[in-house]
Scaffold this motif. Structure first.
Motif, PDB file in Angstrom:
ATOM      1  N   UNK A  66       6.716 -13.716  15.921  1.00 32.58           N
ATOM      2  CA  UNK A  66       5.417 -14.409  15.811  1.00 32.58           C
ATOM      3  C   UNK A  66       5.270 -15.306  17.031  1.00 32.58           C
ATOM      4  N   UNK A  67       4.124 -15.204  17.713  1.00 30.94           N
ATOM      5  CA  UNK A  67       3.913 -16.086  18.867  1.00 30.94           C
ATOM      6  C   UNK A  67       3.671 -17.515  18.383  1.00 30.94           C
ATOM      7  N   UNK A  68       4.343 -18.473  19.005  1.00 27.23           N
ATOM      8  CA  UNK A  68       4.145 -19.875  18.602  1.00 27.23           C
ATOM      9  C   UNK A  68       3.327 -20.594  19.664  1.00 27.23           C
ATOM     10  N   UNK A  69       2.326 -21.352  19.224  1.00 26.67           N
ATOM     11  CA  UNK A  69       1.548 -22.190  20.141  1.00 26.67           C
ATOM     12  C   UNK A  69       1.783 -23.635  19.719  1.00 26.67           C
ATOM     13  N   UNK A  70       2.139 -24.457  20.693  1.00 26.79           N
ATOM     14  CA  UNK A  70       2.445 -25.861  20.399  1.00 26.79           C
ATOM     15  C   UNK A  70       1.243 -26.710  20.809  1.00 26.79           C
ATOM     16  N   UNK A  71       0.726 -27.493  19.860  1.00 30.19           N
ATOM     17  CA  UNK A  71      -0.377 -28.408  20.176  1.00 30.19           C
ATOM     18  C   UNK A  71      -0.360 -29.577  19.184  1.00 30.19           C
ATOM     19  N   UNK A  72      -1.286 -30.508  19.387  1.00 35.54           N
ATOM     20  CA  UNK A  72      -1.423 -31.612  18.444  1.00 35.54           C
ATOM     21  C   UNK A  72      -2.196 -31.087  17.229  1.00 35.54           C
ATOM     22  N   UNK A  73      -1.552 -31.045  16.068  1.00 35.57           N
ATOM     23  CA  UNK A  73      -2.209 -30.476  14.875  1.00 35.57           C
ATOM     24  C   UNK A  73      -2.647 -31.552  13.875  1.00 35.57           C
ATOM     25  N   UNK A 117      11.240 -21.283  19.817  1.00 34.24           N
ATOM     26  CA  UNK A 117      12.084 -20.080  19.919  1.00 34.24           C
ATOM     27  C   UNK A 117      12.433 -19.483  18.548  1.00 34.24           C
ATOM     28  N   UNK A 118      12.666 -20.332  17.539  1.00 32.63           N
ATOM     29  CA  UNK A 118      13.033 -19.820  16.196  1.00 32.63           C
ATOM     30  C   UNK A 118      11.853 -19.069  15.576  1.00 32.63           C
ATOM     31  N   UNK A 119      10.626 -19.575  15.786  1.00 28.21           N
ATOM     32  CA  UNK A 119       9.432 -18.883  15.269  1.00 28.21           C
ATOM     33  C   UNK A 119       9.270 -17.558  16.014  1.00 28.21           C
ATOM     34  N   UNK A 120       9.443 -17.599  17.335  1.00 30.24           N
ATOM     35  CA  UNK A 120       9.215 -16.380  18.134  1.00 30.24           C
ATOM     36  C   UNK A 120      10.295 -15.334  17.876  1.00 30.24           C
ATOM     37  N   UNK A 121      11.478 -15.785  17.435  1.00 25.21           N
ATOM     38  CA  UNK A 121      12.548 -14.833  17.077  1.00 25.21           C
ATOM     39  C   UNK A 121      12.135 -13.999  15.856  1.00 25.21           C
ATOM     40  N   UNK A 122      11.148 -14.487  15.084  1.00 33.50           N
ATOM     41  CA  UNK A 122      10.651 -13.733  13.923  1.00 33.50           C
ATOM     42  C   UNK A 122       9.519 -12.783  14.325  1.00 33.50           C
ATOM     43  N   UNK A 157       8.025 -28.826  18.735  1.00 33.13           N
ATOM     44  CA  UNK A 157       8.092 -27.941  19.910  1.00 33.13           C
ATOM     45  C   UNK A 157       9.433 -27.202  20.000  1.00 33.13           C
ATOM     46  N   UNK A 158      10.503 -27.852  19.559  1.00 33.20           N
ATOM     47  CA  UNK A 158      11.832 -27.211  19.685  1.00 33.20           C
ATOM     48  C   UNK A 158      12.002 -26.012  18.746  1.00 33.20           C
TER      49      UNK A 158
END
Ligand code: FO1
Length: 307
Positions: free
Chosen positions: A280-287, A273-278, A269-270
């Motif tokens: 790309x929208x980040x979605x956090x879930x149990x994968x 922000x680093x993914x979204x800075x690229x 989850x942390x």
């Protein structure tokens, strides 16, 4: 119409979730064939077989590859005769390779053969090999250049990796239906597969990246890296050798030129922000796909309208 770019075990499990939440005949899987190789004179397509046999519920669930309940009589005899036995081919599994090789020998294309095999095994998902031409993945190591399965299975991924190459990729063509499936898709999913040796060969085929740039459909990937390590397989040294961080952020970097959404695990989850800075929208879930319910949950999240 749902298109999924797929490697082996992780992709097959993801597709099992997808068929719980969407009509199977609305799904097309475009599958890596860079792992394909010839052994005992037979054409082996590990990722195509893993995807088809998983969806047919014939897979050895413990291994994620091979056929459930299979025996190894033929392999034992091959060993007695002095043939290599490092790649564990079960008797039922060998039937697939014998049949595929025989049909290839009659001049039938791998895509047509794959379609016949999946229909014979009762799979409704459309399964397309990425190409009808061989494009073997070679791992460049400190000990020399070798086929991916030689690096991964025979030598247990022990060699220092310097890079990868997809032999013949410039001359290869996407298989019939690959580019049109991408162009007509309502959503494109990138399965949680190795970005270098599973998804990488598909992306390297002439026209595929361009088709991903051109589509207006959302492109959603699931990170195969959780908590800084791959769920399965040798992604870490291969990502490092390709200049990518071994993290969900590294996955975002690998796909940043076409990706809209990256699904990352709760453990990461942390990194949102680093993914979204690229961009790309980040979605956090149990994968973690440890049950059919969890596979279906991940598929549902991937199919939500994102863009
Ligand atoms: N993986 C192994 O680690 N050892 C094996 O002996 C092995 C045999 C095998 C036979 C058929 C098949 O379809 C897959 C097989 N795999 C084996 C899996 C395969 O090497 C890789 O997991 C994929 O190529 C990567 O997606």
């Amino acid at each position: 119409m749902i298109v999924t770019l797929a490697g082996g075990v992780g992709a097959a499990r993801f597709l099992e979730g997808l068929v719980q939440v969407a009509p199977p005949d609305s799904i097309t899987a475009i599958v890596n064939t860079g792992d394909d190789f010839i052994l005992h004179g037979l054409h082996i397509s590990p990722d195509l077989d893993i995807v088809i046999c998983t969806l047919a519920d014939e897979i050895d669930r413990e291994q994620g590859w091979g056929i459930a309940g299979d025996t190894t009589e033929c392999l034992t005899w091959l060993g007695r005769l002095g043939a290599p036995t490092w790649f564990k081919l079960g008797d039922r599994d060998l039937a697939l390779h014998i049949h595929r090789t025989a049909l290839l020998g009659q001049g039938i294309a791998l895509s047509e053969i794959t379609d016949r095999i999946r229909q014979a095994l009762g799979v409704s998902v459309r399964v397309l090999p990425m190409s009808d031409q061989p494009v073997p993945t070679h791992v460049i190591t400190a000990e020399g250049d070798m086929h991916f399965e030689e690096y991964f299975v025979r030598r247990r991924a022990a060699d220092e990796v310097r890079g990868v190459r997809f032999a013949g990729i410039e001359q290869a063509l996407p298989a019939p239906g690959v580019l049109s499936a991408i162009a007509e898709a309502e959503v494109i999913l990138v399965a949680p597969s190795n970005p270098i040796v599973s998804i990488g060969p598909i992306l390297a085929l002439p026209g595929v990246r361009e088709a991903l740039h051109a589509t207006r459909a959302p492109i959603v990937a699931v990170s195969p890296i959780v908590g800084g390590a791959p769920i399965k397989g040798p992604a870490a040294p291969l990502m490092r050798a390709s200049g990518l961080e071994v993290s969900a952020t590294g996955i975002a970097q690998a796909y940043r030129d076409f990706l809209d959404v990256l699904i990352i695990d709760e453990q990461d989850a942390e990194l949102k922000p680093a993914v979204e800075a690229l961009g790309i929208r980040a979605i956090v879930t149990d994968t973690i796909m440890s049950s059919m319910e969890k596979k279906a949950h991940l598929a549902r999240v991937a199919l939500r309208r994102h863009v």
